[in-house]
Motif scaffolding. Structure first.
Motif, PDB file in Angstrom:
ATOM      1  N   MET A 299      15.784 -18.338 -16.181  1.00 19.47           N
ATOM      2  CA  MET A 299      16.182 -18.580 -17.561  1.00 19.47           C
ATOM      3  C   MET A 299      16.512 -17.228 -18.195  1.00 19.47           C
ATOM      4  O   MET A 299      16.038 -16.190 -17.729  1.00 19.47           O
ATOM      5  CB  MET A 299      15.071 -19.302 -18.332  1.00 19.47           C
ATOM      6  CG  MET A 299      14.868 -20.736 -17.867  1.00 19.47           C
ATOM      7  SD  MET A 299      13.450 -21.583 -18.640  1.00 19.47           S
ATOM      8  CE  MET A 299      13.918 -21.570 -20.386  1.00 19.47           C
ATOM      9  N   LEU A 300      17.334 -17.249 -19.221  1.00 21.29           N
ATOM     10  CA  LEU A 300      17.711 -16.024 -19.923  1.00 21.29           C
ATOM     11  C   LEU A 300      17.362 -16.166 -21.400  1.00 21.29           C
ATOM     12  O   LEU A 300      17.593 -17.230 -21.991  1.00 21.29           O
ATOM     13  CB  LEU A 300      19.220 -15.769 -19.791  1.00 21.29           C
ATOM     14  CG  LEU A 300      19.782 -15.626 -18.369  1.00 21.29           C
ATOM     15  CD1 LEU A 300      21.315 -15.619 -18.408  1.00 21.29           C
ATOM     16  CD2 LEU A 300      19.269 -14.347 -17.706  1.00 21.29           C
ATOM     17  N   LYS A 301      16.810 -15.115 -21.987  1.00 20.07           N
ATOM     18  CA  LYS A 301      16.571 -15.077 -23.437  1.00 20.07           C
ATOM     19  C   LYS A 301      17.360 -13.906 -24.000  1.00 20.07           C
ATOM     20  O   LYS A 301      17.087 -12.746 -23.686  1.00 20.07           O
ATOM     21  CB  LYS A 301      15.079 -14.935 -23.749  1.00 20.07           C
ATOM     22  CG  LYS A 301      14.778 -14.943 -25.253  1.00 20.07           C
ATOM     23  CD  LYS A 301      13.303 -15.113 -25.563  1.00 20.07           C
ATOM     24  CE  LYS A 301      13.055 -15.065 -27.064  1.00 20.07           C
ATOM     25  NZ  LYS A 301      11.663 -15.387 -27.436  1.00 20.07           N
ATOM     26  N   LEU A 302      18.374 -14.217 -24.812  1.00 18.08           N
ATOM     27  CA  LEU A 302      19.333 -13.213 -25.253  1.00 18.08           C
ATOM     28  C   LEU A 302      19.455 -13.206 -26.773  1.00 18.08           C
ATOM     29  O   LEU A 302      19.240 -14.220 -27.434  1.00 18.08           O
ATOM     30  CB  LEU A 302      20.711 -13.512 -24.636  1.00 18.08           C
ATOM     31  CG  LEU A 302      20.747 -13.627 -23.092  1.00 18.08           C
ATOM     32  CD1 LEU A 302      22.112 -14.089 -22.630  1.00 18.08           C
ATOM     33  CD2 LEU A 302      20.364 -12.304 -22.432  1.00 18.08           C
ATOM     34  N   THR A 303      19.822 -12.042 -27.290  1.00 20.24           N
ATOM     35  CA  THR A 303      20.144 -11.930 -28.709  1.00 20.24           C
ATOM     36  C   THR A 303      21.379 -12.777 -29.005  1.00 20.24           C
ATOM     37  O   THR A 303      22.321 -12.816 -28.207  1.00 20.24           O
ATOM     38  CB  THR A 303      20.438 -10.457 -29.062  1.00 20.24           C
ATOM     39  OG1 THR A 303      19.319  -9.659 -28.666  1.00 20.24           O
ATOM     40  CG2 THR A 303      20.696 -10.271 -30.545  1.00 20.24           C
ATOM     41  N   LEU A 304      21.392 -13.447 -30.144  1.00 21.38           N
ATOM     42  CA  LEU A 304      22.569 -14.245 -30.526  1.00 21.38           C
ATOM     43  C   LEU A 304      23.807 -13.342 -30.530  1.00 21.38           C
ATOM     44  O   LEU A 304      23.797 -12.275 -31.146  1.00 21.38           O
ATOM     45  CB  LEU A 304      22.356 -14.863 -31.904  1.00 21.38           C
ATOM     46  CG  LEU A 304      21.336 -16.002 -31.934  1.00 21.38           C
ATOM     47  CD1 LEU A 304      20.806 -16.235 -33.343  1.00 21.38           C
ATOM     48  CD2 LEU A 304      21.951 -17.290 -31.381  1.00 21.38           C
ATOM     49  N   PRO A 305      24.877 -13.739 -29.823  1.00 18.58           N
ATOM     50  CA  PRO A 305      26.031 -12.847 -29.683  1.00 18.58           C
ATOM     51  C   PRO A 305      26.904 -12.792 -30.938  1.00 18.58           C
ATOM     52  O   PRO A 305      26.960 -13.751 -31.716  1.00 18.58           O
ATOM     53  CB  PRO A 305      26.806 -13.484 -28.521  1.00 18.58           C
ATOM     54  CG  PRO A 305      26.480 -14.945 -28.595  1.00 18.58           C
ATOM     55  CD  PRO A 305      25.058 -15.018 -29.089  1.00 18.58           C
ATOM     56  N   THR A 306      27.586 -11.675 -31.109  1.00 16.51           N
ATOM     57  CA  THR A 306      28.506 -11.518 -32.252  1.00 16.51           C
ATOM     58  C   THR A 306      29.681 -12.481 -32.122  1.00 16.51           C
ATOM     59  O   THR A 306      30.127 -13.076 -33.102  1.00 16.51           O
ATOM     60  CB  THR A 306      29.003 -10.063 -32.324  1.00 16.51           C
ATOM     61  OG1 THR A 306      27.862  -9.201 -32.478  1.00 16.51           O
ATOM     62  CG2 THR A 306      29.955  -9.856 -33.491  1.00 16.51           C
ATOM     63  N   VAL A 307      30.199 -12.628 -30.895  1.00 24.42           N
ATOM     64  CA  VAL A 307      31.325 -13.541 -30.643  1.00 24.42           C
ATOM     65  C   VAL A 307      30.760 -14.903 -30.207  1.00 24.42           C
ATOM     66  O   VAL A 307      30.060 -14.982 -29.197  1.00 24.42           O
ATOM     67  CB  VAL A 307      32.239 -12.979 -29.526  1.00 24.42           C
ATOM     68  CG1 VAL A 307      33.386 -13.937 -29.223  1.00 24.42           C
ATOM     69  CG2 VAL A 307      32.761 -11.597 -29.915  1.00 24.42           C
TER      70      VAL A 307
END
Length: 297
Positions: A212-220
């Motif tokens: 699973m991946l936990k990522l910052t909400l992307p700009t695009v």
């Protein structure tokens, strides 16, 4: 081994993951936001008793169930404690139908090449064995990206996947979390390098394995769609990263297939001084809004 019903719940992603994993360093701030000042406790033990009381209150709240909250990330101290006489992870799954995860990183190294790698985790194998026995489904491990530095980002992602493979070897599901700081000027460029680095690591991952991946909400919007759709990714979740709940929900709703894994944005507005009715109403509203944004895509 990971539980098939829990894997299916994560895969469907019909809800979000609550991040209840503030550790020693961030617990005083979490308690302050909850209306408990440092003058109300002395020493770590009392502090952890109070944060466990807060987390128990959240977990036992009527709205905190697998209908909308499909998973919860715990701190090691929380895993080792009980709710109503049951180990926390067991209580989460048996009583609330919420999948339990464990934060395993021990904090961050000093910044180098624009990133903060994870500190070494002494006794990680023993910890993972203990987590599996305690009914934990997966783990979460965080590093931080503060600049669009290719070497630094590739190092951070390589370290994340190396630890992820150790987690997989213990029959647990890793949540890989290379957080991009939301305030940096080159956030878009950092996200482009990060996506490239993660895709390369996924290609090298053994067939049949998933992370699973936990990522910052992307700009695009939908920038991470190639990761969402990747066969070696069970689910992509997003951290709130300092955005307010409303901001985080708004951005999240623009990203198809990504669900929330919010910490501060979930507990925003909750206080120790609230009556149970006030507390439960505030938490229910938070859960409904984050759930709605998570399933909007």
């Amino acid at each position: 081994m990971t539980n098939a019903a829990q894997t299916e719940q994560m895969k469907k992603g019909n809800g979000f993951i609550a991040a209840l994993d503030q550790s020693g360093g961030s617990t005083p701030k979490a308690l302050r936001l909850y209306g408990v000042t440092e003058s109300e406790y002395s020493g770590e033990e009392e502090m952890f008793d109070l944060i466990h009381k807060m987390r128990s209150r959240i977990i036992k709240s009527p709205a905190f169930t697998g209908d909308k909250v499909i998973g919860a990330i715990l701190f090691e101290q929380t895993m080792d404690r009980e709710i109503d006489g049951k180990p926390t992870a067991t209580f989460l799954w048996e009583e609330r139908h919420v999948v339990p995860f464990l934060k395993i990183d021990k904090g961050l190294e000093a910044e180098k090449n624009g990133v903060q790698l994870m500190k070494p985790i002494p006794g990680v194998d023993a910890l993972l064995d203990r987590a599996a026995k305690a009914g934990i489904f997966g783990t979460k491990e965080r590093s931080v990206i503060n600049a669009a530095n290719r070497e630094g980002i590739y190092d951070a992602v390589a370290q994340q996947f190396e630890l992820g493979k150790t987690v997989l070897a213990h029959g647990l599901m890793p949540i890989i979390e290379p957080e991009v700081t939301i305030s940096i000027a080159d956030k878009v460029e950092a996200e482009a390098i990060l996506r490239e680095a993660i895709l390369e690591q996924l290609e090298q991952l053994e067939d049949g394995k998933q992370v699973m991946l936990k990522l910052t909400l992307p700009t695009v919007p939908n920038f991470y769609k190639p990761l969402v759709d990747h066969p070696k990714v069970l689910k992509v979740v997003a951290l709130s990263g300092g955005y307010s709940r409303d901001e985080a929900n708004e951005i999240l709703s623009q990203n198809t297939g990504i669900i929330a894994s919010f910490s501060r944005a979930l507990t925003e507005g909750l206080s120790a001084q609230q009556s149970d009715d006030e507390f439960n109403d505030a938490l229910r509203e938070a859960i409904i809004s984050i759930h709605k944004a998570s399933v909007a895509g």
